[in-house]
Design a protein around this motif. Structure first.
Motif, PDB file in Angstrom:
ATOM      1  N   TYR A  97       0.789  -1.235   0.000  1.00  0.00           N
ATOM      2  CA  TYR A  97       0.000   0.000   0.000  1.00  0.00           C
ATOM      3  C   TYR A  97       0.822   1.287   0.000  1.00  0.00           C
ATOM      4  O   TYR A  97       0.680   2.121   0.876  1.00  0.00           O
ATOM      5  CB  TYR A  97      -0.984  -0.020   1.184  1.00  0.00           C
ATOM      6  N   ILE A 111      -9.114  -2.507  -7.609  1.00  0.00           N
ATOM      7  CA  ILE A 111      -9.544  -3.879  -7.264  1.00  0.00           C
ATOM      8  C   ILE A 111     -10.958  -3.850  -6.679  1.00  0.00           C
ATOM      9  O   ILE A 111     -11.820  -4.639  -7.048  1.00  0.00           O
ATOM     10  CB  ILE A 111      -8.561  -4.533  -6.266  1.00  0.00           C
ATOM     11  N   ASN A 155      -9.667  -6.958   6.571  1.00  0.00           N
ATOM     12  CA  ASN A 155      -8.205  -6.882   6.736  1.00  0.00           C
ATOM     13  C   ASN A 155      -7.673  -7.965   7.667  1.00  0.00           C
ATOM     14  O   ASN A 155      -6.521  -8.388   7.527  1.00  0.00           O
ATOM     15  CB  ASN A 155      -7.793  -5.518   7.303  1.00  0.00           C
ATOM     16  N   ASN A 199      -5.800 -10.925   6.272  1.00  0.00           N
ATOM     17  CA  ASN A 199      -4.443 -10.818   5.726  1.00  0.00           C
ATOM     18  C   ASN A 199      -3.356 -11.170   6.744  1.00  0.00           C
ATOM     19  O   ASN A 199      -2.162 -11.034   6.460  1.00  0.00           O
ATOM     20  CB  ASN A 199      -4.194  -9.417   5.153  1.00  0.00           C
ATOM     21  N   THR A 234      -5.064  -7.333 -10.038  1.00  0.00           N
ATOM     22  CA  THR A 234      -4.455  -7.976  -8.862  1.00  0.00           C
ATOM     23  C   THR A 234      -2.998  -8.360  -9.162  1.00  0.00           C
ATOM     24  O   THR A 234      -2.124  -8.288  -8.297  1.00  0.00           O
ATOM     25  CB  THR A 234      -5.270  -9.229  -8.454  1.00  0.00           C
ATOM     26  N   GLU A 239       0.974 -12.638  -0.175  1.00  0.00           N
ATOM     27  CA  GLU A 239      -0.231 -12.368   0.629  1.00  0.00           C
ATOM     28  C   GLU A 239      -0.999 -13.626   0.984  1.00  0.00           C
ATOM     29  O   GLU A 239      -1.132 -14.537   0.181  1.00  0.00           O
ATOM     30  CB  GLU A 239      -1.169 -11.435  -0.148  1.00  0.00           C
TER      31      GLU A 239
HETATM   32  C1  AVI Z   1      -7.140  -5.521   2.114  1.00  0.00           C
HETATM   33  N1  AVI Z   1      -7.536  -6.926   2.009  1.00  0.00           N
HETATM   34  C2  AVI Z   1      -8.709  -7.219   2.819  1.00  0.00           C
HETATM   35  C3  AVI Z   1      -7.677  -7.393   0.610  1.00  0.00           C
HETATM   36  C4  AVI Z   1      -8.113  -8.881   0.568  1.00  0.00           C
HETATM   37  O1  AVI Z   1      -9.134  -9.166  -0.053  1.00  0.00           O
HETATM   38  O2  AVI Z   1      -7.470  -9.717   1.202  1.00  0.00           O
HETATM   39  C5  AVI Z   1      -6.399  -7.214  -0.180  1.00  0.00           C
HETATM   40  C6  AVI Z   1      -6.455  -7.799  -1.561  1.00  0.00           C
HETATM   41  N2  AVI Z   1      -5.570  -8.594  -2.088  1.00  0.00           N
HETATM   42  C7  AVI Z   1      -5.906  -8.910  -3.330  1.00  0.00           C
HETATM   43  N3  AVI Z   1      -7.062  -8.344  -3.582  1.00  0.00           N
HETATM   44  C8  AVI Z   1      -7.428  -7.619  -2.507  1.00  0.00           C
END
Ligand code: AVI
Length: 320
Positions: A33, A44, A161, A164, A211, A280
């Motif tokens: 971010y 997104i 969040n 994550n 993404t 992630e």
């Molecule tokens: C911020 N977070 C909740 C998003 C999620 O869906 O885990 C981040 C994200 N990663 C890929 N797309 C959105």
């Protein structure tokens, strides 16, 4: 060849040094971010495949009466939002409470000063009667200050969040929050729920490649901020959903064997062909898992507010 570094200046550099030296390379998704990454995340949230934002928006716009009733606060209270960002979703809940003439102060907390200035200005024109007291900084450092203690607090941790964080980090985070809450305070957390695996898979590997760009931005960010020499076109993006564990895992894949120099670290990192960099975790929950998590972290799970598709929940917990 990997040389060792001597002086490391910033936390991003420090984490990159650690993550790229690990046996299984990783870079934390919190580094997605920067300005460019935040812009890509906005995109997104508007994608047809990315359902969580719309699902949570539906909950907060369609069920404010039920949420407000479940709080059972008498007299004045605070609403403290962790990572408030643009506050768009919360605005609907706030609007409802203002209309009901509830006596409360909205305390959004965000690391970005710019976001808080923007949010305050937006709320001043949309909801002029709302009392707003934005705080800038890391949630937990800001919450050390005792001046929010005397009246009941509703903490908001929206947007999913929490998904994550790895399991241990999730428990640590909830524990830190628990310690800063008073008995009788409540926490409303957004959890993305398990659903058809294909829907989840597509939400994290969209057809427009946003993404993908969001993940590759980590390489661009290292180039911009750390003087790294990544060639992003030599990396692929890959993500998968495991419906047995509820985990979406995203990663970058080095298309060739290569060595990348990072000036800020004065260090070079070797990548083998097809070597991965984990980026992630996005965990999807069942309602049972959410209730178990509440118990494990000392809360009482009171109520789940789901959207009409049952894709997402904002779940209300009490600190007893
Ligand atoms: C911020 N977070 C909740 C998003 C999620 O869906 O885990 C981040 C994200 N990663 C890929 N797309 C959105």
């Amino acid at each position: 060849m990997q040389s060792t570094s001597t002086e490391i200046r910033n936390p991003f550099a420090e984490e990159v040094a650690k993550g790229l030296s690990a046996k299984q390379k990783y870079i934390s998704s919190k580094y997605f971010y920067d300005d460019e990454g935040s812009r890509l995340f906005q995109k997104i949230m508007e994608l047809p495949e990315y359902y969580p934002t719309r699902a949570e928006m539906e909950i907060l716009t369609q069920q404010p009466t039920e949420i407000a009733a479940a709080l059972r606060f008498r007299g004045s209270f605070n609403i403290i939002e962790l990572g408030a960002g643009d506050g768009l979703k919360t605005k609907e809940l706030l609007r409802f409470l203002v209309q009901q003439q509830a006596d409360f102060t909205y305390i959004p907390i965000d690391i970005s000063e710019e976001a808080m200035v923007h949010l305050r200005a937006g709320l001043a024109s949309a909801l002029p009667n709302l009392k707003v007291n934005p705080l800038v900084g890391d949630y937990f450092e800001v919450l050390e200050k005792p001046d929010i203690e005397h009246i009941p607090n509703l903490f908001l941790f929206l947007g999913g969040n929490i998904g994550n964080y790895e399991k241990g980090e999730t428990l640590d985070l909830l524990h830190m929050l628990w310690e800063r809450m008073n008995s009788g305070d409540r926490l409303l957390t957004g959890f993305d729920l398990r659903k058809n695996p294909d829907l989840i898979k597509k939400a994290y590997d969209d057809s427009q490649g946003v993404t993908r760009a969001f993940n590759l931005n980590l390489l661009h960010r290292m180039n911009r901020e750390l003087g790294a020499e990544f060639r992003p076109e030599t990396f692929d993006f890959y993500s998968y959903y495991n419906p047995y564990t509820g985990e979406v895992r995203s990663m970058l894949v080095s298309k060739t064997a290569q060595t990348v120099y990072i000036k800020e670290l004065d260090q070079a990192f070797d990548f083998q062909e097809n070597e991965l960099i984990r980026t992630e975790l996005s965990k999807k929950y069942t309602l049972d898992e959410i209730e178990l998590l509440a118990r494990e972290s000392g809360f009482v799970s009171e109520q789940h507010f789901l959207d009409s598709n049952r894709y997402f929940t904002d779940s209300l917990w009490l600190k007893p």
